[in-house]
Design an enzyme around this catalytic site. Structure first.
Site, mmCIF file in Angstrom:
data_model
loop_
_atom_site.group_PDB
_atom_site.id
_atom_site.type_symbol
_atom_site.label_atom_id
_atom_site.label_comp_id
_atom_site.label_asym_id
_atom_site.label_seq_id
_atom_site.Cartn_x
_atom_site.Cartn_y
_atom_site.Cartn_z
ATOM 1 N N PRO A 51 0.850 -1.190 0.000
ATOM 2 C CA PRO A 51 0.000 0.000 0.000
ATOM 3 C C PRO A 51 0.886 1.239 0.000
ATOM 4 O O PRO A 51 1.669 1.456 0.928
ATOM 5 C CB PRO A 51 -0.779 -0.129 1.319
ATOM 6 C CG PRO A 51 0.125 -0.928 2.205
ATOM 7 C CD PRO A 51 0.890 -1.858 1.308
ATOM 8 N N VAL A 53 0.639 5.452 -0.738
ATOM 9 C CA VAL A 53 -0.216 6.605 -1.010
ATOM 10 C C VAL A 53 0.169 7.220 -2.354
ATOM 11 O O VAL A 53 1.351 7.431 -2.643
ATOM 12 C CB VAL A 53 -0.092 7.646 0.117
ATOM 13 C CG1 VAL A 53 -0.845 8.927 -0.241
ATOM 14 C CG2 VAL A 53 -0.626 7.067 1.421
ATOM 15 N N GLN A 125 -6.526 -1.136 2.365
ATOM 16 C CA GLN A 125 -5.837 -0.749 3.602
ATOM 17 C C GLN A 125 -6.532 0.432 4.253
ATOM 18 O O GLN A 125 -6.744 1.480 3.642
ATOM 19 C CB GLN A 125 -4.365 -0.418 3.396
ATOM 20 C CG GLN A 125 -3.704 -0.363 4.784
ATOM 21 C CD GLN A 125 -2.247 -0.009 4.792
ATOM 22 O OE1 GLN A 125 -1.875 1.033 4.298
ATOM 23 N NE2 GLN A 125 -1.426 -0.865 5.387
ATOM 24 N N CYS A 154 2.550 3.134 9.279
ATOM 25 C CA CYS A 154 2.949 4.376 8.606
ATOM 26 C C CYS A 154 3.322 5.437 9.641
ATOM 27 O O CYS A 154 2.530 5.760 10.523
ATOM 28 C CB CYS A 154 1.827 4.899 7.715
ATOM 29 S SG CYS A 154 2.300 6.399 6.804
ATOM 30 N N LYS A 197 -0.635 -4.430 9.189
ATOM 31 C CA LYS A 197 0.731 -4.136 8.769
ATOM 32 C C LYS A 197 1.383 -3.289 9.847
ATOM 33 O O LYS A 197 0.843 -2.249 10.228
ATOM 34 C CB LYS A 197 0.755 -3.400 7.421
ATOM 35 C CG LYS A 197 2.152 -3.150 6.858
ATOM 36 C CD LYS A 197 2.076 -2.563 5.445
ATOM 37 C CE LYS A 197 3.459 -2.447 4.809
ATOM 38 N NZ LYS A 197 4.279 -1.367 5.395
ATOM 39 N N HIS A 225 7.015 -4.651 8.407
ATOM 40 C CA HIS A 225 8.025 -3.809 7.761
ATOM 41 C C HIS A 225 9.245 -3.840 8.663
ATOM 42 O O HIS A 225 9.179 -3.434 9.827
ATOM 43 C CB HIS A 225 7.479 -2.391 7.609
ATOM 44 C CG HIS A 225 8.395 -1.483 6.844
ATOM 45 N ND1 HIS A 225 8.001 -0.234 6.408
ATOM 46 C CD2 HIS A 225 9.680 -1.625 6.420
ATOM 47 C CE1 HIS A 225 8.996 0.347 5.764
ATOM 48 N NE2 HIS A 225 10.028 -0.479 5.773
ATOM 49 N N ASP A 261 13.245 -3.587 1.405
ATOM 50 C CA ASP A 261 14.437 -3.806 0.570
ATOM 51 C C ASP A 261 14.365 -5.049 -0.300
ATOM 52 O O ASP A 261 15.389 -5.669 -0.600
ATOM 53 C CB ASP A 261 15.698 -3.860 1.434
ATOM 54 C CG ASP A 261 16.030 -2.525 2.080
ATOM 55 O OD1 ASP A 261 15.425 -1.515 1.659
ATOM 56 O OD2 ASP A 261 16.867 -2.487 3.001
ATOM 57 N N ALA A 283 7.436 -2.669 -2.186
ATOM 58 C CA ALA A 283 7.000 -1.275 -2.253
ATOM 59 C C ALA A 283 7.804 -0.513 -3.298
ATOM 60 O O ALA A 283 7.361 -0.325 -4.429
ATOM 61 C CB ALA A 283 7.115 -0.624 -0.873
#
Length: 392
Positions: A51, A53, A125, A154, A197, A225, A261, A283
């Site tokens: 996800p 933005v 999400q 986030c 997440k 993450h 990564d 991502a």
């Protein structure tokens, strides 16, 4: 379409809806609770679009699925954006585009647009800080997605404002309360997945405890993450912490996706084989090139200029706003940043400008109006259908 084919001559298969949707409904549909929660979606063994933005909008999702993404996440959308101060977004069947649009009534603004054909692979999400608003917002979109994912990672202010995003990691009890409410009031009744997440905490033991609490809410999957909240993308992901997280999630029986990564499918499959992690979320690799989901054995990622043409054509087909298309395009063409084509694309003011810059406008002296673009879209659909008929 093969990598060298002019994107104007065909359209991604996902644009062809298997069953057109003709009913006109509002967004407050309800569902009947099922005795057994068995959502069709599973994250196990999957390489998925993250996800992002402004990036994970419909054109990027279409291209990602076309080039091999197993599941796609939409961009985070905050619950209050859908609920709009007591005026919930309206679910509108857009028969012209064959999309489902969620529209803010007061402004006629499309908050979220999806294709029925991506439903089985689409995760919505959600940004939320409270169980009640999370449930109310999730119910609006539940019939058109395969799952709801709670954003708990986030670190940006637009997400953490009001206790959302990574702010939830400092209040795990509230985080878990939101997940349990989503499972009980959305996941089970609509029989769709619910997941979360997160980011890792600085302390390893505290991270383990947090993950166990989250897993025990009953979620079907967890994305971790591998960075802490203060870490920026330029800092290497904490890959050395993955093995322990894999073990915790296996003990709790929850599918784990790792994020951080990993640039393409080849790297994803290698990391899955080396660590035993269930799946990988990509991502930045997908931001630069959504065809990163195609492994080398299938031809690998395609050139960014070819993909840029596909992006613009796909964006036209689903009426994506030009500013957003340009934003995605500039990220995708970053490897061409020193070229005149890139600079000209930056200066483009209209879709016909972009078509001309990318060598797609076959009649640059005749500006394409909305009507002519609609006609062109219909002609492309017709040619694509003819190709399918011949192939079959």
């Amino acid at each position: 379409m093969s990598p060298g084919t002019d994107p104007a001559d065909s359209i991604p298969p996902i644009l062809k809806a298997s069953t057109p949707v003709h009913e006109s409904t509002t967004s407050n549909d309800t569902a009947t609770a099922t005795s057994v929660w068995s959502p069709a979606i599973s994250y196990a063994g999957k390489v998925v679009l993250a996800p992002m933005v402004r990036i994970s909008e419909l054109p990027t999702r279409i291209l990602s699925l076309k080039y091999g993404a197993d599941i796609v996440w939409g961009p985070e959308i905050v619950d209050h954006a859908l609920l709009a101060g007591g005026q919930p977004a309206e679910r509108i069947v857009n028969e012209k585009l064959n999309t489902i649009d969620f529209v803010k009534k007061s402004k006629g603004h499309v908050i979220f647009r999806t294709l029925p054909t991506e439903k089985s692979q689409l995760i919505f999400q959600l940004g939320s800080a409270q169980p009640d608003t999370a449930v109310a917002a999730a119910k609006l979109v539940a019939r058109d997605v395969a799952g709801i994912d709670l954003n708990c990672g986030c670190p940006k202010p637009f997400s953490t404002t009001g206790g959302m995003g990574s702010a939830l990691l400092s209040d795990v009890d509230r985080l878990c309360a939101i997940l349990r409410a989503l499972i009980d009031e959305v996941g089970r009744p609509f029989n769709i997945g619910v997941s979360a997440k997160i980011r890792v905490l600085p302390d390893v033991d505290a991270t383990d405890d947090m993950i166990r609490k989250i897993c025990r809410t009953g979620i079907i999957g967890l994305t971790v993450h591998l960075r802490t909240i203060p870490m920026r993308p330029r800092e290497p992901a904490l890959r050395h912490r993955l093995a322990r997280i894999v073990q915790v999630c296996k003990e709790e029986g929850v599918t784990l996706l790792a994020n951080g990564d990993v640039n393409d499918r080849d790297e994803a499959e290698q990391l899955m084989a080396e660590t035993g992690v269930s799946g990988i979320m990509i991502a930045r690799g997908a931001e630069k090139n959504p065809s990163c989901f195609r492994g080398s054995k299938d031809g690998g990622p395609i050139d960014s200029l070819i993909l840029a043409r596909e992006l613009v054509q796909t964006a036209l087909d689903v009426d994506n706003p030009l500013p957003n298309t340009k934003y995605i395009l500039m990220k995708m063409m970053i490897d061409k940043s020193k070229t005149q084509t890139f600079r000209n694309a930056q200066q483009a003011k209209t879709y016909p400008d972009l078509l001309d810059v990318l060598g797609m406008n076959k009649a640059p002296d005749q500006p394409q109006t909305s009507a002519s673009l609609d006609t062109a879209r219909q002609e492309r659909h017709k040619r694509a259908e003819q190709k399918i008929a011949i192939a079959s």
